[in-house]
Design an enzyme around this catalytic site. Structure first.
Site, short mmCIF file in Angstrom:
data_model
loop_
_atom_site.label_atom_id
_atom_site.label_comp_id
_atom_site.label_asym_id
_atom_site.label_seq_id
_atom_site.Cartn_x
_atom_site.Cartn_y
_atom_site.Cartn_z
N SER A 32 0.91 -1.25 0.04
CA SER A 32 0.06 0.06 -0.06
C SER A 32 0.92 1.25 -0.25
O SER A 32 1.90 1.24 0.48
CB SER A 32 -0.90 0.15 1.40
OG SER A 32 -1.55 1.19 1.24
N TYR A 83 -1.44 -1.27 9.92
CA TYR A 83 -1.97 -1.50 8.65
C TYR A 83 -0.57 -1.12 7.77
O TYR A 83 0.14 -1.95 6.91
CB TYR A 83 -2.84 -0.98 8.05
CG TYR A 83 -3.25 -1.09 6.59
CD1 TYR A 83 -3.94 -2.25 6.26
CD2 TYR A 83 -2.80 -0.27 5.54
CE1 TYR A 83 -4.26 -2.01 4.80
CE2 TYR A 83 -2.99 -0.15 4.25
CZ TYR A 83 -3.74 -1.52 4.00
OH TYR A 83 -4.28 -1.78 2.50
#
Length: 255
Positions: free
Chosen positions: A146, A161
């Protein structure tokens, strides 16, 4: 090195959500002639998605349920798919969970939950798939990171995350180095904001505009943008590309 077989299968994890990238990518790859195996925490959704793909595209497709963070479940899921489908050639590990919790509020349960699914789950499925790819002498592995890992958050999800997704980049680079001599490539896709439910639900036009403001391209991403990148990285034309991170983020992070 063995060449690509005419009949080839890609396994995708996290492919059951109706608005998820994994489900869209499975349909996109099947349209290009790939047979598909789907793994999702929701086994019924994975099976239903596979049935629809088989009907639409005339390929072999199967779906099974598994929590990829559980090693035994992840291995059993790949075992089951491999028994039903043509030669396994590729993996795209989409399975992941978001984490919008502010860092000072992150407890042990939240940390473990996010790292277990995003990083551990990618590892367990990759390791099992890699055993088959090595045996065949050809394969493609794609992990999903990401832009949050590269920019230190700044999107919907925060520290756990970002940490797990950064781990995927180091993990895939090491896999690429170890498995390259066996004819296997391993790469990462790092999406920016994509219009899926992992961003906290259906996005309003106002929220899309705000997310797009930091990028060079005046929109946020779509599942098609990521699916097209995956199609290249698992295809026969990407054999000299390995250990790389392909950003699909509209210019949000340039490096």
């Amino acid at each position: 090195m063995t060449g690509f077989p005419a009949e080839r299968t890609v396994i995708l994890t996290g492919a059951g959500s109706p608005r998820g990238i994994g489900r869209y990518a499975a349909d996109h790859l099947a349209a290009a002639g790939w047979h598909v195996g789907l793994i999702d925490i929701d086994g019924d959704a994975a099976a239903a998605t596979a049935a629809g793909i088989a009907e639409r595209h005339g390929v072999c497709a199967a779906g099974v349920g598994a929590d990829v963070a559980d090693r035994e479940a992840a291995v059993a899921a790949v075992d089951a798919l491999e028994q039903q489908l043509p030669q396994l050639v590729a993996l795209v590990a989409f399975a992941g969970v978001a984490s919008p919790v502010p860092y000072l509020d992150v407890d042990e349960q939240e940390w473990r939950r996010v790292v277990a699914v995003n990083l551990d789950g990618t590892h367990w499925v990759t390791q099992r798939v890699a055993r088959s790819l090595v045996a065949h002498g050809v394969g493609r592995i794609v992990g999903i990171s990401s832009v949050s890992a590269q920019r230190g958050g700044g999107t919907y999800s925060k520290t756990p995350y970002s940490a797990a997704k950064a781990g995927i980049q180091g993990f895939i680079r090491s896999v690429a180095r170890e498995l390259g001599p066996h004819g296997i490539t391993a790469n990462v896709i790092a999406p920016g904001p994509i219009d899926t439910d992992i961003m906290g639900g259906t996005l309003s036009p106002e929220r899309k505009a705000a997310m797009a403001a930091d990028g060079v391209v005046a929109r946020i991403g779509t599942p098609h943008d990521v699916a097209a990148a995956a199609a290249y990285l698992i295809g026969p034309d990407s054999g000299f590309v390995t250990g790389q991170t392909l950003n699909v983020d509209g210019g949000l992070y340039m490096h």
